[in-house]
Design a protein around this motif. Structure first.
Motif, short mmCIF file in Angstrom:
data_model
loop_
_atom_site.label_atom_id
_atom_site.label_comp_id
_atom_site.label_asym_id
_atom_site.label_seq_id
_atom_site.Cartn_x
_atom_site.Cartn_y
_atom_site.Cartn_z
N ASN A 1 47.41 34.12 29.15
CA ASN A 1 47.92 35.27 28.41
C ASN A 1 49.10 34.92 27.53
N VAL B 1 42.42 35.67 41.69
CA VAL B 1 42.87 36.41 40.50
C VAL B 1 42.58 37.90 40.63
N LEU C 1 41.29 44.16 34.21
CA LEU C 1 41.13 42.83 33.61
C LEU C 1 40.08 42.82 32.50
N LYS D 1 46.90 33.88 37.99
CA LYS D 1 46.03 34.08 36.83
C LYS D 1 45.21 32.81 36.63
N GLU E 1 40.57 35.79 29.85
CA GLU E 1 40.29 35.04 31.07
C GLU E 1 39.22 35.71 31.94
#
Length: 373
Positions: free
Chosen positions: A360, A267, A188, A282, A193
């Motif tokens: 995204n 997440v 990630l 997400k 995010e």
């Protein structure tokens, strides 16, 4: 793995979508109708509550195959999802390996920011040891001077320790209020995010599809989502999106919590299984959050988007980049990339509906790509 272990794995099945009140004896009795059962286990949380899935090992391959040939299966009034455990290895592509495990490695690491620059690793170890056994403490330091950069990572023996740290916020050391968050895993890092805090999650079908059902189906109710995701924190709102004309589900939705940590934990785990259906979680970020809260790539994307509408500034940026990056190459990169790509991004970002609560998508991906440049 011994030959016996391999044989057990071949005769072992994953059972997902279990009712949370179903017990091992029920599993053994149910699956025993297709042949001898050597082992039944239901995975549970530290408090003893069922996690909604388990494993059954048959005494023979024939019994297991017989069970699969007689699908679908319903236990305690709920349809369950059966998979062969031998197909769930790290290279199988199955998302089943991402079912919630409260002791997963990614849930044991804590980020600690806003440290006093004189704080030592020994002091951090002493402070956080009251929440559980600490495996390691690492303060990030500048390579040239060796001085603290003001943040560190603490790894615990148990994920429950991180839960307790987050439940007892805020933490104060040497008169400074610490910023404690779950450490961002490598997959990630760099995504917009990962640097934004929110109390909303987006749930929908996984980007990488595996066999079986995925996305919010008509069978999944708001109560099902509340029951499953409620184990991560207090829910404020559940919203499953539907088509206006038909009223049918669109396969995705949003859940609001009262604490950002609940979202971070969900997440981190990525894919969840609810009633045998795979759902990817997400952060649900809006346009303003993406613009104002993210750093690195996202801010770079925003700056370059704005530069496209102020031509002279682009040329100045090109000159500066040329000086800093080395001659004409930097100048050309600054002028051409900033003018054409920044202008395009700026115009695209004016499109209607751009930047809604879809992770995204649109702006976030563009910002991330620009950051990587």
């Amino acid at each position: 793995m011994s030959s016996t272990g391999k044989d057990d794995q071949v005769r072992k099945i994953f059972v997902g979508g279990l009712d949370y009140d179903t017990v091992e004896a029920t599993l053994e009795q149910y699956f025993g109708q297709w042949g001898p059962v050597s082992e039944c286990t239901i995975k549970r949380f530290p408090d003893g509550k069922s996690r909604g899935f388990g494993f059954v090992t048959f005494g023979s391959l024939a019994a297991m195959e017989n069970c699969f040939e007689n699908q679908p299966h319903t236990i305690d009034g709920k349809g369950v999802d059966l998979r062969k455990a031998a197909d769930s290895g790290p290279n199988s592509g199955s998302e089943r390996s991402k079912v919630y495990d409260p002791e997963a490695r990614e849930l044991k690491k804590l980020f600690v920011g806003s440290l006093d620059y004189t704080t030592t690793e020994e002091e951090l170890n002493e402070y956080f040891s009251k929440y559980g056994d600490v495996i390691s403490v690492a303060i990030s330091k500048y390579p040239d001077s060796g001085k603290s950069r003001g943040f560190a990572f603490v790894t615990f023996q148990s994920g429950a320790s991180v839960d307790e740290v987050q439940q007892t916020r805020p933490h104060v050391m040497k008169g400074r209020k610490l910023e404690t968050k779950r450490a961002t895993p490598k997959h990630l890092v760099g995504k917009p995010e990962s640097q934004v805090s929110t109390t909303k999650i987006f749930i929908g079908p996984p980007e990488v599809r595996a066999k079986g059902h995925s996305g919010l189906s008509e069978e999944i109710t708001d109560e099902d989502l509340t029951e499953y995701f409620g184990q991560f924190g207090n829910l404020v709102k559940v919203q499953q999106m539907r088509w206006e004309d038909s009223g049918k589900k669109r396969g995705y939705g949003y859940i609001d919590f009262d604490d950002e940590d609940s979202v971070d934990k969900i997440v981190l785990l990525g894919v969840h299984i609810v009633k045998g259906v795979r759902l990817e979680a997400k952060k649900g970020l809006n346009k303003d959050q993406l613009k104002t809260k993210t750093g690195g790539g996202m801010n770079t994307g925003n700056r370059m988007g704005r530069m496209g509408s102020v031509g002279p500034v682009v040329n100045n940026m090109g000159g500066n980049m040329g000086g800093n990056m080395g001659g004409n190459m930097g100048g050309n990169m600054g002028g051409n990339m900033g003018g054409s790509m920044g202008g395009s991004m700026h115009n695209n970002m004016k499109a209607p509906g751009f930047g809604s609560f879809m992770p995204n998508r649109g702006e976030s991906n563009m910002g991330n790509m620009m950051g990587q440049m």
